[in-house]
Design an enzyme around this catalytic site. Structure first.
Site, PDB file in Angstrom:
ATOM      1  N   THR A 179       1.714  -7.795  39.412  1.00 17.68           N
ATOM      2  CA  THR A 179       1.888  -9.234  39.663  1.00 17.68           C
ATOM      3  C   THR A 179       2.563  -9.553  40.993  1.00 17.68           C
ATOM      4  OG1 THR A 179       4.025  -9.377  38.562  1.00 17.68           O
ATOM      5  CG2 THR A 179       2.060  -9.671  37.171  1.00 17.68           C
TER       6      THR A 179
ATOM      7  N   TYR B  83       9.799 -10.349  42.753  1.00 17.21           N
ATOM      8  CA  TYR B  83       8.494 -10.962  43.038  1.00 17.21           C
ATOM      9  C   TYR B  83       8.560 -12.487  42.890  1.00 17.21           C
ATOM     10  CZ  TYR B  83       6.790  -6.162  42.216  1.00 17.21           C
ATOM     11  OH  TYR B  83       6.593  -4.794  42.230  1.00 17.21           O
TER      12      TYR B  83
ATOM     13  N   HIS C   7      14.523  -0.922  40.835  1.00 25.96           N
ATOM     14  CA  HIS C   7      13.415  -1.158  41.760  1.00 25.96           C
ATOM     15  C   HIS C   7      13.443  -0.173  42.944  1.00 25.96           C
ATOM     16  CE1 HIS C   7      10.593  -4.665  43.050  1.00 25.96           C
ATOM     17  NE2 HIS C   7      10.137  -3.524  43.499  1.00 25.96           N
TER      18      HIS C   7
ATOM     19  N   GLN D  51       8.181   4.858  39.236  1.00 27.67           N
ATOM     20  CA  GLN D  51       7.055   4.080  39.775  1.00 27.67           C
ATOM     21  C   GLN D  51       7.094   4.199  41.302  1.00 27.67           C
ATOM     22  OE1 GLN D  51       5.966  -0.515  40.303  1.00 27.67           O
ATOM     23  NE2 GLN D  51       6.255  -0.026  38.153  1.00 27.67           N
TER      24      GLN D  51
ATOM     25  N   TYR E   7       1.845   2.613  42.058  1.00 30.03           N
ATOM     26  CA  TYR E   7       1.561   1.281  42.604  1.00 30.03           C
ATOM     27  C   TYR E   7       0.806   1.457  43.919  1.00 30.03           C
ATOM     28  CZ  TYR E   7       5.737   1.314  45.797  1.00 30.03           C
ATOM     29  OH  TYR E   7       6.670   1.588  46.767  1.00 30.03           O
TER      30      TYR E   7
ATOM     31  N   LEU F   1      -4.805   0.994  44.687  1.00 33.58           N
ATOM     32  CA  LEU F   1      -6.048   0.592  45.364  1.00 33.58           C
ATOM     33  C   LEU F   1      -5.819   0.492  46.870  1.00 33.58           C
ATOM     34  CD1 LEU F   1      -7.068  -2.074  42.721  1.00 33.58           C
ATOM     35  CD2 LEU F   1      -8.009   0.220  42.995  1.00 33.58           C
TER      36      LEU F   1
ATOM     37  N   SER G 188      -4.951  -7.877  41.428  1.00 32.79           N
ATOM     38  CA  SER G 188      -5.975  -8.751  42.014  1.00 32.79           C
ATOM     39  C   SER G 188      -5.780 -10.144  41.423  1.00 32.79           C
ATOM     40  CB  SER G 188      -7.388  -8.260  41.688  1.00 32.79           C
ATOM     41  OG  SER G 188      -8.312  -9.164  42.258  1.00 32.79           O
TER      42      SER G 188
ATOM     43  N   LYS H  44     -13.450 -11.421  39.071  1.00 34.35           N
ATOM     44  CA  LYS H  44     -14.450 -10.339  39.107  1.00 34.35           C
ATOM     45  C   LYS H  44     -13.754  -8.970  39.226  1.00 34.35           C
ATOM     46  CE  LYS H  44     -18.311  -8.799  42.007  1.00 34.35           C
ATOM     47  NZ  LYS H  44     -17.633  -7.675  42.638  1.00 34.35           N
TER      48      LYS H  44
END
Ligand SMILES: NC(=O)c1ccc[n+]([C@@H]2O[C@H](COP(=O)([O-])OP(=O)(O)OC[C@H]3O[C@@H](n4cnc5c(N)ncnc54)[C@H](OP(=O)(O)O)[C@@H]3O)[C@@H](O)[C@H]2O)c1
Length: 304
Positions: free
Chosen positions: A23, A55, A117, A190, A216, A219, A271, A275
């Site tokens: 997010t 965030y 974090h 993470q 993380y 992509l 994302s 889609k």
């Protein structure tokens, strides 16, 4: 990996879904996108949502989860929600305060996973990135082992079901693991992880200590101009990923995500586009070829 439920067992007995929805959003994207994106993700079948105090979208993420619960689409216990302790709250007496602030924003009474974090203490205060008048970051001095003890208290009080860390290197993990009187090991670390930065040594270390590595930027990150050199190659344009995608009739994004799952890594995918969110949720679906091609991909990435 529990393949029926597509979840991975953590070292404290809880389970984490192997694919999570990220997010994080850059400042220029409106917060309403986080609300919309999280709802789309839950509709697409994501049961693992990753957020953080830093965030500044916890209210939107909480609203999205609660609206899907109200619609009867999911129950609270179906959702695995992560949030993170920010760097300005690493002093032990501030840890629970930061978690309760996150819970208030989310409108929930517990979190599934709470992680440190970054192992980088910054001066406490209202600013996310405290600086002096010359713009230099103001750091703080905190014993990260004492922070970890405060994290353990959060678990004992039921505010967080599991506790972990993020952006820790091996030495920092060892500080926690070797801490006298350690009550709970971190369940996860993470870190940024994708075919161009495969973290293979850290992954081996985490596996040998029963710590799950959560990827993380799986992509290739959002390529925020603040952090990423725009002339560096984009992971999803990689010729090997593209060739694999063509050969196996998938997409480069699905190959990049599946690569992580098949090496025992939990992957996050971000994302705001319906889609892409739907596409990413398909990483568990259908028959995939054996692990061999992923090993080749792994070797290829290590050579870069
Ligand atoms: N612990 C930490 O310090 C830390 C740091 C960074 C991130 N995170 C977490 O990890 C999450 C994911 O990492 P990330 O936000 O860096 O991004 P990411 O998951 O690597 O995604 C990067 C970009 O890929 C594109 N994308 C997504 N699905 C796609 C698809 N199917 N086909 C083509 N392109 C696709 C999206 O851009 P477009 O929409 O423009 O196509 C997306 O913004 C974050 O949201 C956050 O929750 C944690």
């Amino acid at each position: 990996m529990d393949s029926r439920h597509q979840r991975v067992k953590l070292n404290d007995g809880h389970f984490i879904p192997a694919l999570g929805y990220g997010t994080y959003k850059p400042d220029e994207i409106p917060k309403t996108e986080s609300l919309k994106g999280t709802k789309l993700a839950i509709d697409a079948g994501f049961h693992h949502i990753d957020t953080a105090y830093a965030y500044q979208v916890e209210e939107e993420v909480g609203q999205a989860i609660k609206s899907k619960i109200a619609e009867g689409r999911v129950k609270r216990e179906d959702i695995f929600l992560t949030s993170k302790l920010w760097c300005t709250f690493l002093r032990p007496n501030m840890v629970q305060h930061n978690l309760k602030t996150s819970l208030n924003k989310l409108g929930l009474d517990y979190i599934d996973l709470y992680v440190i974090h970054y192992p980088v203490p910054m001066k406490p205060g209202e600013e996310l990135f405290p600086t002096d008048e010359k713009g230099k970051t103001l750091f703080d001095t905190v014993d990260i082992c004492a922070t970890w003890e405060a994290m353990e208290n959060c678990k004992d009080e039921g505010l967080a079901k599991s506790i972990g860390v993020s952006n820790f290197n091996r030495r920092q993990l060892e500080m926690i693991l070797n801490k006298p009187g350690l009550k709970y090991k971190p369940v996860c670390n993470q870190v940024e992880c994708h075919p161009y930065f495969n973290q293979s040594k850290l992954l081996d270390f985490c596996k040998s200590n029963d710590i799950i590595l959560v990827a993380y930027g799986a992509l290739g990150t959002q390529r925020d101009k603040k952090w990423v050199n725009q002339s560096s190659p984009a992971v999803l344009d990689d010729p090997v990923l593209c060739a694999m995608a063509k050969k196996y009739k998938r997409t480069p994004a699905l190959i990049a995500l599946r690569y992580q799952l098949q090496r025992g890594v939990v992957a996050l995918a971000q994302s705001f586009k319906e889609k892409e969110i739907k596409e990413n949720s398909q990483v568990m679906v259908g028959l995939w070829p054996s692990e061999l091609f992923l090993i080749i991909l792994h070797m290829y990435a290590s050579l870069k």
